[in-house]
Design a protein around this motif. Structure first.
Motif, PDB file in Angstrom:
ATOM      1  N   GLY A  56      -2.185   6.761  -0.396  1.00  0.00           N
ATOM      2  CA  GLY A  56      -1.275   5.700  -0.798  1.00  0.00           C
ATOM      3  C   GLY A  56       0.067   6.240  -1.250  1.00  0.00           C
ATOM      4  O   GLY A  56       1.125   5.674  -0.933  1.00  0.00           O
ATOM      5  N   THR A 103       6.986  -4.097   0.128  1.00  0.00           N
ATOM      6  CA  THR A 103       5.754  -4.883   0.144  1.00  0.00           C
ATOM      7  C   THR A 103       5.332  -5.220   1.565  1.00  0.00           C
ATOM      8  O   THR A 103       4.161  -5.075   1.929  1.00  0.00           O
ATOM      9  CB  THR A 103       5.937  -6.176  -0.673  1.00  0.00           C
ATOM     10  N   SER A 106       4.287  -2.094   3.682  1.00  0.00           N
ATOM     11  CA  SER A 106       3.013  -1.513   3.250  1.00  0.00           C
ATOM     12  C   SER A 106       1.857  -2.500   3.343  1.00  0.00           C
ATOM     13  O   SER A 106       0.729  -2.163   2.967  1.00  0.00           O
ATOM     14  CB  SER A 106       3.137  -1.008   1.803  1.00  0.00           C
ATOM     15  N   THR A 110      -2.105  -2.107   2.437  1.00  0.00           N
ATOM     16  CA  THR A 110      -2.650  -2.917   1.352  1.00  0.00           C
ATOM     17  C   THR A 110      -3.815  -3.757   1.847  1.00  0.00           C
ATOM     18  O   THR A 110      -4.832  -3.913   1.150  1.00  0.00           O
ATOM     19  CB  THR A 110      -1.557  -3.830   0.762  1.00  0.00           C
ATOM     20  N   SER A 114      -7.231  -3.134  -0.017  1.00  0.00           N
ATOM     21  CA  SER A 114      -7.561  -4.189  -0.980  1.00  0.00           C
ATOM     22  C   SER A 114      -8.418  -5.307  -0.403  1.00  0.00           C
ATOM     23  O   SER A 114      -9.007  -6.076  -1.165  1.00  0.00           O
ATOM     24  CB  SER A 114      -6.277  -4.790  -1.560  1.00  0.00           C
ATOM     25  N   GLN A 135      -1.596 -12.345  -2.650  1.00  0.00           N
ATOM     26  CA  GLN A 135      -0.568 -11.336  -2.398  1.00  0.00           C
ATOM     27  C   GLN A 135       0.833 -11.946  -2.465  1.00  0.00           C
ATOM     28  O   GLN A 135       1.771 -11.318  -2.969  1.00  0.00           O
ATOM     29  CB  GLN A 135      -0.786 -10.695  -1.021  1.00  0.00           C
TER      30      GLN A 135
END
Length: 423
Positions: A56, A103, A106, A110, A114, A135
């Motif tokens: 990450g 955001t 990525s 994510t 997640s 999100q």
């Protein structure tokens, strides 16, 4: 020593219990409730997470480098300047564009870490649509709160170019404190519904423990965390007027009264022992160290980038990808330190919870239930570097030692096997 011998002589049952209760064997009975396949799955999930932290960070740095190479923020800065907008609006625009771009770029990573990976291990209850909705809320929050923070930080950099990191540390401390204050009341409700915990044995135990330790207990909130996952959790959150006791519906559904009391005793310990304030102070000081290092490293990188990046110095809002990338790497390197600081607090809260709830078997059983996503028995070095809570094995042994020391005629319990994880 004479006093101890006299006490044991006066209470022979206590002496017998202390001599016959085998802490190691009692702990092994709990550890054995986790089947070999479930343990292998838990270990794989947690060990994979250790690598995710590294990957990450590398992805974050790569995205920052990409944004520098395409000169996205210099273009925003120049456009704002040509329109004659005030400098602070240029900073705000750069901050918003950076947060949005980072955001969105990525998002695939994510989504994997997640959502997809969580679903693979049976830890995700949401649909893709519901997850994306959360999100989106998170993006709005980051854009609003993050842009305001960056606006202040860059104002400090411009005004105090040599010592900005010191004043910035104070800004970060105020920000952390403000977030702790508002999160229970304004942020948590954006993701989950909170309602009063119904009257019953659980509420009665929590209220009794809270009152005995002067913890505000007029309201105890139940959070519908099961909409996201089956993880059990509880906390005493907030500061000042926003302090509240909360537990999620998974804890209520999946745990006995003894287990829930043990968990809540631990959470009350954080409040009574002042861990919230200590955490704010420690994290602020640690962030100060990272900002000091960044104040030395980032300018050198900006000079290295030169005209290729079109970044005119650290005070230029176009330097944001440089600062973010440096702080990402420094934060990763500081992970063992932050884990240790948090783990010390958690261990202290464990001891407090055992003393308050007096449910060592409930505590051990609850610790084993966390094996769904925490490696139950890591090596000593692994626990020190990667665990921000004591491991399940450490907690079970702590509970059984407490039982031997505090429960007269302590007897072993043979707990039932843990349910197998969801496919």
């Amino acid at each position: 020593m004479h006093a101890v011998l006299a006490l044991l002589a006066a209470f022979p049952g206590l002496a017998h219990a202390a001599a016959t209760f085998d802490v190691d064997h009692a702990a092994q009975l709990y550890l054995a409730t986790l089947s070999a396949p479930a343990k292998a799955r838990s270990d794989a999930y947690f060990e994979g997470g250790e690598w995710l932290a590294l990957w990450g960070t590398l992805i974050s740095v790569a995205l920052c480098w990409f944004l520098l190479r395409v000169r996205l923020l210099p273009k925003v800065r120049t456009a704002m300047h040509r329109r004659g907008w005030r400098p602070w609006l240029g900073v705000l625009a750069c901050a918003l564009v950076f947060i949005a771009a980072d955001t969105l770029l990525s998002l695939p990573w994510t989504f994997y870490t997640s959502y997809w990976r969580e679903r693979q291990y049976g830890l995700m209850n949401q649909s893709v649509g519901a997850w994306l909705g959360d999100q989106a809320i998170g993006l709005v929050l980051s854009a609003v709160l993050g842009s305001v923070l960056l606006l202040v930080i860059y104002a400090v950099i411009r005004r105090y170019p040599k010592h900005w990191w010191l004043i910035g540390t104070g800004v970060v401390g105020v920000t952390i404190t403000a977030l702790v204050l508002i999160t229970p009341v304004f942020i948590v409700p954006l993701f989950n519904t909170q309602s009063e915990l119904p009257d019953g044995p659980v509420r009665a135990r929590v209220v009794a423990m809270a009152k005995a330790n002067n913890v505000p207990s007029e309201h105890i909130y139940l959070v519908d965390a099961s909409r996201q996952s089956d993880r059990i959790s509880a906390n005493v959150s907030g500061i000042g007027p926003t302090i509240r006791i909360s537990l999620n519906d998974n804890l209520l559904k999946q745990s006995s009264v003894a287990e829930t009391a043990a968990v809540m005793g631990h959470e009350l310990g954080h409040y009574v022992l002042g861990h919230v304030w200590r955490t704010i102070v420690v994290l602020t000081l640690l962030m100060g160290l990272l900002l000091w290092l960044a104040s030395r490293i980032a300018p050198a990188l900006i000079r290295f980038g030169g005209q290729r990046w079109d970044v005119r110095g650290l005070a230029d809002p176009a330097s944001l990808p440089v600062l973010a990338g440096v702080l990402s790497v420094l934060s990763l390197l500081a992970t063992p330190m932050t884990n240790t600081l948090i783990r010390v607090d958690e261990s202290e809260a464990d001891a407090f919870g055992l003393d308050v709830a007096r449910e060592p078997d409930g505590f051990a059983s609850a610790a084993m239930k966390l094996s769904a996503y925490r490696k139950i028995a890591p090596g000593a070095l692994e626990e020190m570097l990667f665990f921000d809570h004591p491991s399940g094995k450490t907690r079970v042994y702590m509970a059984m030692q407490w039982k031997k020391d505090h429960v007269p005629n302590a007897a072993e319990v043979v707990p039932p096997p843990l349910p197998e994880p969801k496919p």
